[in-house]
Design an enzyme around this catalytic site. Sequence first.
Site, PDB file in Angstrom:
ATOM      1  N   ARG A  99       0.822  -1.223   0.000  1.00 55.14           N
ATOM      2  CA  ARG A  99       0.000   0.000   0.000  1.00 55.14           C
ATOM      3  C   ARG A  99       0.841   1.251   0.000  1.00 55.14           C
ATOM      4  NH1 ARG A  99      -4.123  -1.214   4.530  1.00 55.14           N
ATOM      5  NH2 ARG A  99      -3.495  -3.361   4.449  1.00 55.14           N
ATOM      6  N   GLY A 108      -8.027   7.734   0.444  1.00 62.85           N
ATOM      7  CA  GLY A 108      -8.618   7.091  -0.730  1.00 62.85           C
ATOM      8  C   GLY A 108      -7.901   7.393  -2.019  1.00 62.85           C
ATOM      9  N   MET A 110      -4.794   6.319  -3.188  1.00 63.19           N
ATOM     10  CA  MET A 110      -4.144   5.197  -3.858  1.00 63.19           C
ATOM     11  C   MET A 110      -4.558   3.902  -3.175  1.00 63.19           C
ATOM     12  SD  MET A 110      -0.571   7.034  -4.650  1.00 63.19           S
ATOM     13  CE  MET A 110      -0.736   8.191  -3.350  1.00 63.19           C
ATOM     14  N   ARG A 345      -4.367   5.601  14.894  1.00 64.08           N
ATOM     15  CA  ARG A 345      -4.237   7.063  14.681  1.00 64.08           C
ATOM     16  C   ARG A 345      -5.020   7.751  15.789  1.00 64.08           C
ATOM     17  NH1 ARG A 345      -8.046   6.707   9.407  1.00 64.08           N
ATOM     18  NH2 ARG A 345      -9.817   5.859  10.515  1.00 64.08           N
ATOM     19  N   GLY A 816     -13.960  48.985  19.502  1.00 58.31           N
ATOM     20  CA  GLY A 816     -15.178  48.530  18.828  1.00 58.31           C
ATOM     21  C   GLY A 816     -14.765  48.083  17.439  1.00 58.31           C
ATOM     22  N   CYS A 882     -14.458  44.976  22.422  1.00 60.39           N
ATOM     23  CA  CYS A 882     -15.830  44.520  22.637  1.00 60.39           C
ATOM     24  C   CYS A 882     -16.565  44.286  21.317  1.00 60.39           C
ATOM     25  CB  CYS A 882     -16.609  45.476  23.532  1.00 60.39           C
ATOM     26  SG  CYS A 882     -16.765  47.117  22.836  1.00 60.39           S
TER      27      CYS A 882
HETATM   28  C1  PEP Z   1     -18.263  47.797  17.564  1.00 62.91           C
HETATM   29  O1  PEP Z   1     -18.409  48.651  16.707  1.00 62.91           O
HETATM   30  O2  PEP Z   1     -17.365  46.924  17.523  1.00 62.91           O
HETATM   31  C2  PEP Z   1     -19.177  47.719  18.714  1.00 62.91           C
HETATM   32  C3  PEP Z   1     -18.953  46.905  19.723  1.00 62.91           C
HETATM   33  O3  PEP Z   1     -20.286  48.477  18.653  1.00 62.91           O
HETATM   34  P1  PEP Z   1     -21.575  48.160  17.765  1.00 62.91           P
HETATM   35  O4  PEP Z   1     -21.398  46.815  17.174  1.00 62.91           O
HETATM   36  O5  PEP Z   1     -22.723  48.254  18.672  1.00 62.91           O
HETATM   37  O6  PEP Z   1     -21.518  49.255  16.764  1.00 62.91           O
END
Ligand code: PEP
Length: 928
Positions: A99, A108, A110, A345, A816, A882
């Site tokens: 093999r 799959g 060979m 494996r 953000g 965030c």
């Molecule tokens: C962002 O802009 O990343 C944020 C957290 O604020 P929103 O999504 O509410 O604009």
Amino acid sequence: MDTATYATKHVFAFEEGNGKDKKLLGGKGANLCEMTQIGLNVPPGFVISTAACLEYLDSPTRALPAGLIDEVHAQMKALEVKTGKGFGNPEDPLLVSVRSGSAMSMPGMMDTILNLGLNTATLQGLIRQTGDPRFGYDAYRRFIQLFGKVALGVADSLFDAEFEAVKEQAHVKDDVGLSAADLEEISERFLKVIEAHTGKPFPEDPFDQLEIAIKAVFNSWMGKRAVDYRRQFNITTDMAHGTAVNVVTMVFGNRGNDSGTGVAFTRNPANGENKLFGEYLTNAQGEDVVAGIRTPKPIDRLKNEMPEMARQLDELRDKLESHYREIQDFEFTIERGQLYCLQTRNGKMNAQAMVRTSVEMEREGLISKQEALLRIKPDLLEQMLFPRLDPTIRAEAVAQGLPASPGAASGIAVFDADRAEQMGKELGQKVILVREETKPEDIHGFFASEGILTSRGGKTSHAAVVARGMGKPCVAGAEGIVVDVNRREAYVGESSFREGQVITIDGTTGKVYLGAIPTVEPDFTPELNTLLSWADEVARLKVLANADTPDDARRALKYGARGIGLARTERMFNDPARLPIVIEMIVADTPEQRQAALDLLLPLQRADFRELFEVMSPNPVTIRLLDPPIHEFLPDEHQLERELAELHRLGETTRGMVVLAGTMSLIHASDRARVELDTMRRMVDPALVEEAIAKKETMLRKVRVLYETNPMLGHRGVRLGITFPEIYQMQIRAILEAAAECGRRGIEVHPQMMVPQVCTVEELKKVKSYVDTIHEEIQQRYGHPVPFKFGTMIEVVRACMRAESLAEVAEFFSFGTNDLTQATFSFSREDAENKFLPLYNQSTILHDNPFEVLDVKGVGKLMKLAVEWGRTTRPDMPISICGEHGGHPSSIAFCHEAGLDYVSCSGPRVPVARLAAAHAVMAQQGAA
Ligand code: PEP
Ligand code: MG
């Protein structure tokens, strides 16, 4: 063996090859060497190296490297000694399998040749030795077909035709019904097929067979299937080093009732239970298990059937785990009471099993805590946190949207929020809310629904963000679906579904299905808690949650959030009872009118914040001042126009009816009829309709005045707070009063006020001046200190550039990255993901979707600058993220490197982020 000898060799016995050298021996070959060398009972064999393959393919005449055949002969001699059999010896024939096996697994690609070494003479020897002609001819016909196909390029269909012809002639339906004579006839027919196709008789000399097979395996490396596969999976030449050839002594699981074959996992891959898991067949070959002709038996039964084998299998299991320190998925064969391990494996498992085995293997001392954490990819944990589609059910999706909020749900499709509320809440039906896109006024529909499906909008659209916050599945931007609210029907290509019809959505994959598909419930197990507590010990980044309601906050705490990193206050206005007040606040003509609306909102907001503080105490709660693109709250202009047209029609009808009633009362003689017509005239008072028209017209006028071409870049965030200071002042007051009240009741609170969309320090100074005035007033009124922090979102490119100056006023930064990504790329976050981004990703113009995976090279660079400059002014300033990226593992790794203090993500992503934060530390230390 010294390195010089090792380097000149082409062929390695399993006892000789370096089990770690996959490049030279291929994955399978290296594995067989390692298994042999740790003392597992592997059938004896050898590996011809990938280097020999490349040398062969490079030679102009496709000649095997000099000396290779001699090495092969020597190895075959050694095999004869080890097995006591002879290659080509009719008395006791040695048979082998041949093999392929490259460094990267190419499933799959060979095929394997089995039973090589059979010819007319050795076949008779095998039959004599086993006393089983059926077994002999069966092995022979399999060999001829495999050799014909793999080594000589004869199409399978030619063999299949002969096979079927004999079956028909013998009146047999299943292969197992064929007699030895039938199989003999099949073998003869197969030999003829080969002769007709190649113009030569089938090679009888086993060494000729072996040489042809080796060349065929080497050639297959450049065969169409293999080349296509490598192209498909972007396996470049420098990653692929040719294929090795594995020559292994055949062992037979079909030599009677003391033989068998099976596959097993060292632990249960479905739940991680520490117990051998698998199945086997007595008197059968591996192919029979795969072909599904016979139903295999659970491995537990082996104890009764072959107790000694079951004991050895347990021993094998322990050896495998203590060597590989990982759950193994292995194949075994029993030949006349001898247990052989053919392959092993790392086992693939679901999340629950991965987590349980991680924790248990650490406790058993098999692996360290670090290894336990590193075994699990953070994203895998999502399986344990959301319901998912039953993986055993096969279903065809009708549409594909964006996986906007994970989890799966089925329910009847409902096309507006009111109906969803009625069907869901009042009638107790399971409902999926289906909309083109959602708005705050749809929020009651969210509460009543199992999941949300929209045909427009991205992963940061209203539907996506709200659903994620609530932990409900959402598929957004499924553009293949055309939603016709008026007809209460949705069209998907050729098919369609009406309101009331059951659909299923999978927010983890973005797929939409017609009908109900069962789901598997999530399971936040004690082992997951243990694992995550280990992650917290390792991680430097803290994980907070984006949460807007007390319910969100409670859920986030359950997932281990260390506070709220973002409460979007506009989401608190989603309540249908509040919406008219909020609209009033936005469209007010005078400051007095606006103040009246704000006076109504103040106590509501105060209560919102107080509850969040109570739930989260003593953790920080970061409240972002209002940041709505205001169009989100206002009625739709076209809808208003339609309603107005309707009202005008009603006005005309009403006036007509009044005239008609007047005329009729003149011609009617009876008093009773006159009284009734009079009542009717009063009831259809045109003045009422006119009043309604006036109100709608006013609203339409205001909506038109407030209309913005680019609302996401328009009158939102701090801009709103500057133009309408009363709105921010109300929120600041509500936050500080709520904190003061909690303080009075001895509840420890850490409010953090955060200003969105800031681009200059002057904006911050202005808002801070509102805060200072209100703060002083409240402290005086309550007579005790009210702690708070004042910070800014960094989500505008200029904010990054001016971080040094912003930090003079802001005590903390939070990136953000949703808006910052939009601003950096100039891609609309509402539209990009379902317009051009998929093509960008497919054609790798952009490797990832930047709204999902933080763009480290662009957005990340801006972030690093902002961190550096911000901390120049304020060295110990807490900095966080965030945006949605705060829950994404590779983005979290970047945040760790960039020196952020915490990430904030939707509650259900918190466990994923906790593990990713630990991985980030280990990756930086070079452990990953
Ligand atoms: C962002 O802009 O990343 C944020 C957290 O604020 P929103 O999504 O509410 O604009
Ligand atoms: Mg934003």
